[in-house]
Design a protein around this motif. Structure first.
Motif, mmCIF file in Angstrom:
data_model
loop_
_atom_site.group_PDB
_atom_site.id
_atom_site.type_symbol
_atom_site.label_atom_id
_atom_site.label_comp_id
_atom_site.label_asym_id
_atom_site.label_seq_id
_atom_site.Cartn_x
_atom_site.Cartn_y
_atom_site.Cartn_z
ATOM 1 N N ALA A 82 0.807 -1.210 0.000
ATOM 2 C CA ALA A 82 0.000 0.000 0.000
ATOM 3 C C ALA A 82 0.842 1.263 0.000
ATOM 4 C CB ALA A 82 -0.912 0.003 1.228
ATOM 5 N N ALA A 83 2.186 1.113 -0.047
ATOM 6 C CA ALA A 83 3.044 2.288 0.022
ATOM 7 C C ALA A 83 2.926 3.107 -1.248
ATOM 8 C CB ALA A 83 4.502 1.862 0.226
ATOM 9 N N PRO A 84 2.767 4.425 -1.160
ATOM 10 C CA PRO A 84 2.639 5.241 -2.366
ATOM 11 C C PRO A 84 3.982 5.348 -3.073
ATOM 12 C CG PRO A 84 2.720 6.632 -0.415
ATOM 13 C CD PRO A 84 2.662 5.225 0.075
ATOM 14 N N PHE A 85 3.935 5.425 -4.387
ATOM 15 C CA PHE A 85 5.135 5.617 -5.193
ATOM 16 C C PHE A 85 5.220 7.082 -5.585
ATOM 17 C CE2 PHE A 85 4.288 1.077 -6.168
ATOM 18 C CZ PHE A 85 5.469 0.579 -5.674
ATOM 19 N N LEU A 86 6.350 7.687 -5.281
ATOM 20 C CA LEU A 86 6.605 9.073 -5.650
ATOM 21 C C LEU A 86 7.929 9.116 -6.383
ATOM 22 C CD1 LEU A 86 5.665 10.660 -2.219
ATOM 23 C CD2 LEU A 86 4.192 10.465 -4.222
ATOM 24 N N VAL A 87 8.351 10.287 -6.797
ATOM 25 C CA VAL A 87 9.622 10.394 -7.507
ATOM 26 C C VAL A 87 10.425 11.537 -6.934
ATOM 27 C CG1 VAL A 87 8.748 11.913 -9.317
ATOM 28 C CG2 VAL A 87 10.728 10.501 -9.788
ATOM 29 N N PHE B 149 11.448 0.172 1.560
ATOM 30 C CA PHE B 149 12.834 -0.149 1.254
ATOM 31 C C PHE B 149 13.772 0.713 2.088
ATOM 32 C CE2 PHE B 149 10.709 -1.546 -2.679
ATOM 33 C CZ PHE B 149 11.199 -2.843 -2.744
ATOM 34 N N PRO B 150 14.971 0.201 2.394
ATOM 35 C CA PRO B 150 15.928 0.986 3.173
ATOM 36 C C PRO B 150 16.197 2.341 2.522
ATOM 37 C CG PRO B 150 16.671 -1.288 2.961
ATOM 38 C CD PRO B 150 15.473 -1.143 2.065
ATOM 39 N N GLY B 151 16.114 3.392 3.316
ATOM 40 C CA GLY B 151 16.330 4.734 2.793
ATOM 41 C C GLY B 151 15.109 5.326 2.117
ATOM 42 N N GLY B 152 14.088 4.511 1.897
ATOM 43 C CA GLY B 152 12.848 5.025 1.335
ATOM 44 C C GLY B 152 12.827 5.187 -0.167
ATOM 45 N N SER C 11 34.132 -14.580 -18.129
ATOM 46 C CA SER C 11 33.481 -15.514 -17.211
ATOM 47 C C SER C 11 32.382 -14.871 -16.372
ATOM 48 C CB SER C 11 34.524 -16.165 -16.288
ATOM 49 O OG SER C 11 35.477 -16.866 -17.042
ATOM 50 N N PRO C 12 31.470 -14.122 -16.988
ATOM 51 C CA PRO C 12 30.383 -13.539 -16.201
ATOM 52 C C PRO C 12 29.386 -14.600 -15.766
ATOM 53 C CG PRO C 12 30.044 -13.107 -18.525
ATOM 54 C CD PRO C 12 31.374 -13.781 -18.420
ATOM 55 N N VAL C 13 28.703 -14.302 -14.694
ATOM 56 C CA VAL C 13 27.702 -15.210 -14.133
ATOM 57 C C VAL C 13 26.326 -14.548 -14.127
ATOM 58 C CG1 VAL C 13 26.970 -16.371 -12.020
ATOM 59 C CG2 VAL C 13 29.336 -16.552 -12.781
ATOM 60 N N ASP C 14 26.226 -13.404 -13.477
ATOM 61 C CA ASP C 14 24.981 -12.640 -13.424
ATOM 62 C C ASP C 14 25.230 -11.226 -13.925
ATOM 63 O OD1 ASP C 14 23.276 -14.581 -12.543
ATOM 64 O OD2 ASP C 14 23.120 -13.843 -10.485
ATOM 65 N N VAL C 15 24.173 -10.624 -14.467
ATOM 66 C CA VAL C 15 24.241 -9.246 -14.952
ATOM 67 C C VAL C 15 23.082 -8.475 -14.347
ATOM 68 C CG1 VAL C 15 24.266 -7.744 -16.975
ATOM 69 C CG2 VAL C 15 25.275 -10.036 -17.121
ATOM 70 N N LYS C 16 23.388 -7.335 -13.773
ATOM 71 C CA LYS C 16 22.359 -6.493 -13.163
ATOM 72 C C LYS C 16 22.160 -5.244 -14.014
ATOM 73 C CE LYS C 16 20.968 -4.360 -8.774
ATOM 74 N NZ LYS C 16 21.334 -4.168 -7.337
ATOM 75 N N PHE C 17 20.931 -5.051 -14.476
ATOM 76 C CA PHE C 17 20.572 -3.886 -15.278
ATOM 77 C C PHE C 17 19.855 -2.891 -14.378
ATOM 78 C CE2 PHE C 17 20.866 -7.513 -18.082
ATOM 79 C CZ PHE C 17 21.522 -7.026 -19.200
ATOM 80 N N MET C 18 20.311 -1.641 -14.383
ATOM 81 C CA MET C 18 19.771 -0.637 -13.478
ATOM 82 C C MET C 18 19.254 0.570 -14.254
ATOM 83 S SD MET C 18 22.669 -0.951 -10.488
ATOM 84 C CE MET C 18 23.906 -1.622 -11.628
ATOM 85 N N GLY C 19 18.039 1.006 -13.907
ATOM 86 C CA GLY C 19 17.441 2.161 -14.550
ATOM 87 C C GLY C 19 17.769 3.445 -13.813
ATOM 88 N N LEU C 20 17.415 4.563 -14.440
ATOM 89 C CA LEU C 20 17.662 5.878 -13.862
ATOM 90 C C LEU C 20 16.425 6.446 -13.167
ATOM 91 C CD1 LEU C 20 19.760 7.485 -16.731
ATOM 92 C CD2 LEU C 20 20.590 6.518 -14.577
ATOM 93 N N ASP C 21 15.320 5.711 -13.186
ATOM 94 C CA ASP C 21 14.135 6.169 -12.466
ATOM 95 C C ASP C 21 14.323 5.891 -10.977
ATOM 96 O OD1 ASP C 21 14.115 3.477 -13.264
ATOM 97 O OD2 ASP C 21 11.963 3.281 -13.012
ATOM 98 N N LEU C 22 13.988 6.864 -10.166
ATOM 99 C CA LEU C 22 14.146 6.731 -8.719
ATOM 100 C C LEU C 22 12.772 6.674 -8.083
ATOM 101 C CD1 LEU C 22 16.201 6.604 -6.418
ATOM 102 C CD2 LEU C 22 16.020 9.085 -6.230
ATOM 103 N N ILE C 23 12.446 5.514 -7.518
ATOM 104 C CA ILE C 23 11.121 5.268 -6.970
ATOM 105 C C ILE C 23 11.169 5.449 -5.457
ATOM 106 C CG2 ILE C 23 9.297 3.544 -6.731
ATOM 107 C CD1 ILE C 23 10.654 2.205 -9.263
ATOM 108 N N VAL C 24 10.222 6.192 -4.938
ATOM 109 C CA VAL C 24 10.118 6.377 -3.493
ATOM 110 C C VAL C 24 9.136 5.361 -2.951
ATOM 111 C CG1 VAL C 24 9.427 7.921 -1.634
ATOM 112 C CG2 VAL C 24 10.698 8.816 -3.606
ATOM 113 N N ASN C 25 9.619 4.522 -2.046
ATOM 114 C CA ASN C 25 8.781 3.504 -1.409
ATOM 115 C C ASN C 25 9.339 3.266 -0.022
ATOM 116 O OD1 ASN C 25 7.850 0.820 -0.542
ATOM 117 N ND2 ASN C 25 6.954 0.702 -2.588
ATOM 118 N N GLN C 26 8.576 3.605 0.978
ATOM 119 C CA GLN C 26 9.090 3.618 2.338
ATOM 120 C C GLN C 26 9.398 2.224 2.885
ATOM 121 O OE1 GLN C 26 10.044 6.399 3.635
ATOM 122 N NE2 GLN C 26 9.204 7.518 1.877
#
Length: 449
Positions: free
Chosen positions: A37-42, A229-232, A212-227
């Motif tokens: 139920a946490a609101p998403f803000l930016v 998660f640590p730091g919100g 010899s890669p194993v896992d790949v993490k793809f990260m976006g530039l959108d910053l989602i506010v959700n309380q």
């Protein structure tokens, strides 16, 4: 050449089944309950050059482009569902026509969890980091354009598509009264298809000297506010096993239907994982981490799992299920007589092989009778892997009344859409693919007010 180390515990075993994680059901349920139920803000968009926060007056709206009600159903902030009616009877370029295989850029469904970051692609950089890289580096937009381009026709299907059709309680309910958790209660329309152009993810990794890669993490530039998660706050990200990343049809996309990627669809760059649920297609890409070890999922990816009474351990979402839909909006009114029912079917497991359509009539409150038994539909275009196919079937002599129409697809891997009561329930409302009925009404013109 890019060297790959294979591990026995990677996400797919050749059957399309995703790997299991070590998370406990309890930890996932606690996490979900906290965040449902946490609101998403930016907030500020990114530390990457070229990204900036939107003006405060615009922060409340997560969608940039116009989304007229003629083409979209508004579900939640940032969630605009494609209407199926216009798919079959659209007005394109001032004339009446059906959508072809591709959905126009301004009519594809949208799912944004924050306001899209404002990015100047002249200053934007795609950063490649991680201990599997011999030469970590950044790529400019022009660097990517200079690499061999690849164009694919692909369906993009949200993992939570059709989530509204799940029962609100699991089978047996009383002791496990978990409601499906989801930001948006989608119907059929969190899906679309387009022609995507970009560069192979494997080529980009090779240019950075991946070893010899194993896992790949793809990260976006959108910053989602959700309380919850640590730091919100949290950035949208997905960890993908290297076997999937190195497939020839895994792309970093910069064009959609021959045009620059629209802002709401990830401009200037997004991930495309052919056959996987679109929840994994990270938009507004800014960083790729390439690791020689497994990377634990973080943020919202920890919730993209199948969990519930049927899942002793949470199962991460990957391959998109087989689905189909009729090209009508709900409660459409038709005239009596001969009707042609049209629709589209797709599967993350490969090309569609067959589609059947059935019609039932409401004979009395709560009692439906068969009007047209399952009938094989005609496929209107050549089936392709990971691309939807259009189909049609005639319905002769439709009489006045209330009806429900169902389509049931089969793919070349042998997957068939189940009956609604046979769909395995999960708490997050992901992957629903039963042949759920669409209700239609047939009324003579003389009875219309």
């Amino acid at each position: 050449m890019l060297a790959v180390t294979h591990r026995p515990d990677h996400s797919e075993d050749g059957t399309g089944r995703p790997r299991e994680t070590g998370y406990s059901r309890r930890s996932f349920l606690a996490c979900s309950a906290a965040g449902a139920a946490a609101p998403f803000l930016v907030r500020g968009a990114s530390s990457s050059p070229g990204a900036a926060a939107p003006p405060s007056g615009e922060a409340a709206n997560f969608v940039v482009q116009p989304t007229p009600s003629r083409y979209f159903v508004h579900r939640e902030n940032g969630s605009e569902e494609m209407k199926w009616g216009p798919v079959g009877r659209a007005v394109l370029d001032g004339r009446h026509a059906e959508y072809g295989d591709a959905i126009p850029n301004d009519r594809l469904y949208i799912h944004n969890r924050a306001r899209p970051p404002r990015i100047d692609r002249r200053a934007w950089r795609l950063r490649l980091t991680g201990d599997a890289l011999a030469r970590p580096r950044s790529f400019t937009y022009d660097d990517l354009l200079a690499m061999p381009p690849v164009t694919l026709r692909r369906t993009i299907d949200c993992g939570a598509n059709c989530s509204a059709f799940f029962p609100k309680l699991p089978p047996g309910g009383a002791d496990e009264r978990w409601l499906p958790v989801g930001y948006t209660q989608w119907h059929f329309g969190a899906v679309g298809a387009a022609e995507w152009t970009g560069v192979r993810a494997g080529d980009v990794l090779a240019a950075a000297g991946a070893r010899s890669p194993v896992d790949v993490k793809f990260m976006g530039l959108d910053l989602i506010v959700n309380q919850s998660f640590p730091g919100g706050t949290v950035r949208y990200s997905q960890v993908v096993p290297i076997e999937k990343v190195l497939k020839d049809d895994t792309l970093l996309v910069y064009r959609m239907n021959g045009q620059d990627l629209p802002v709401d669809h990830g401009y200037p760059l997004r991930l495309l994982l052919s056959g996987w649920s679109a929840v994994t297609f990270v938009k507004w890409l800014g960083e790729i981490e390439v690791s020689t070890r497994r990377i634990p999922p973080t943020g919202l990816q920890t919730r993209h799992v199948l969990t519930g009474p049927a899942y002793p351990k949470p199962v991460p979402l990957s391959v998109s299920p087989i689905r189909s839909a009729i090209e009508h909006d709900p409660e459409v009114t038709l005239h009596p007589g001969d009707v042609v029912l049209r629709g589209r079917a797709w599967s993350g497991h490969g090309a569609i092989d067959r589609v059947d359509v059935s019609v039932e009539r409401l004979a009395a409150p709560g009692r439906w009778v068969t009007e047209m038994p399952w009938r094989r539909a005609t496929l209107l275009n050549t089936p392709e892997p990971f691309m939807w196919v259009r189909f049609e079937v005639p319905w002769r002599g439709a009489r006045p009344g209330q009806y429900r129409v169902m389509s049931r697809a089969r793919d070349r891997a042998g997957n068939v859409q189940p009956r609604p009561q046979d769909v395995v329930w999960n708490q997050h409302g992901l992957g629903y693919n039963g042949h759920y009925p669409l209700e239609l009404i047939v009324v003579p013109p003389s009875d219309m007010p």
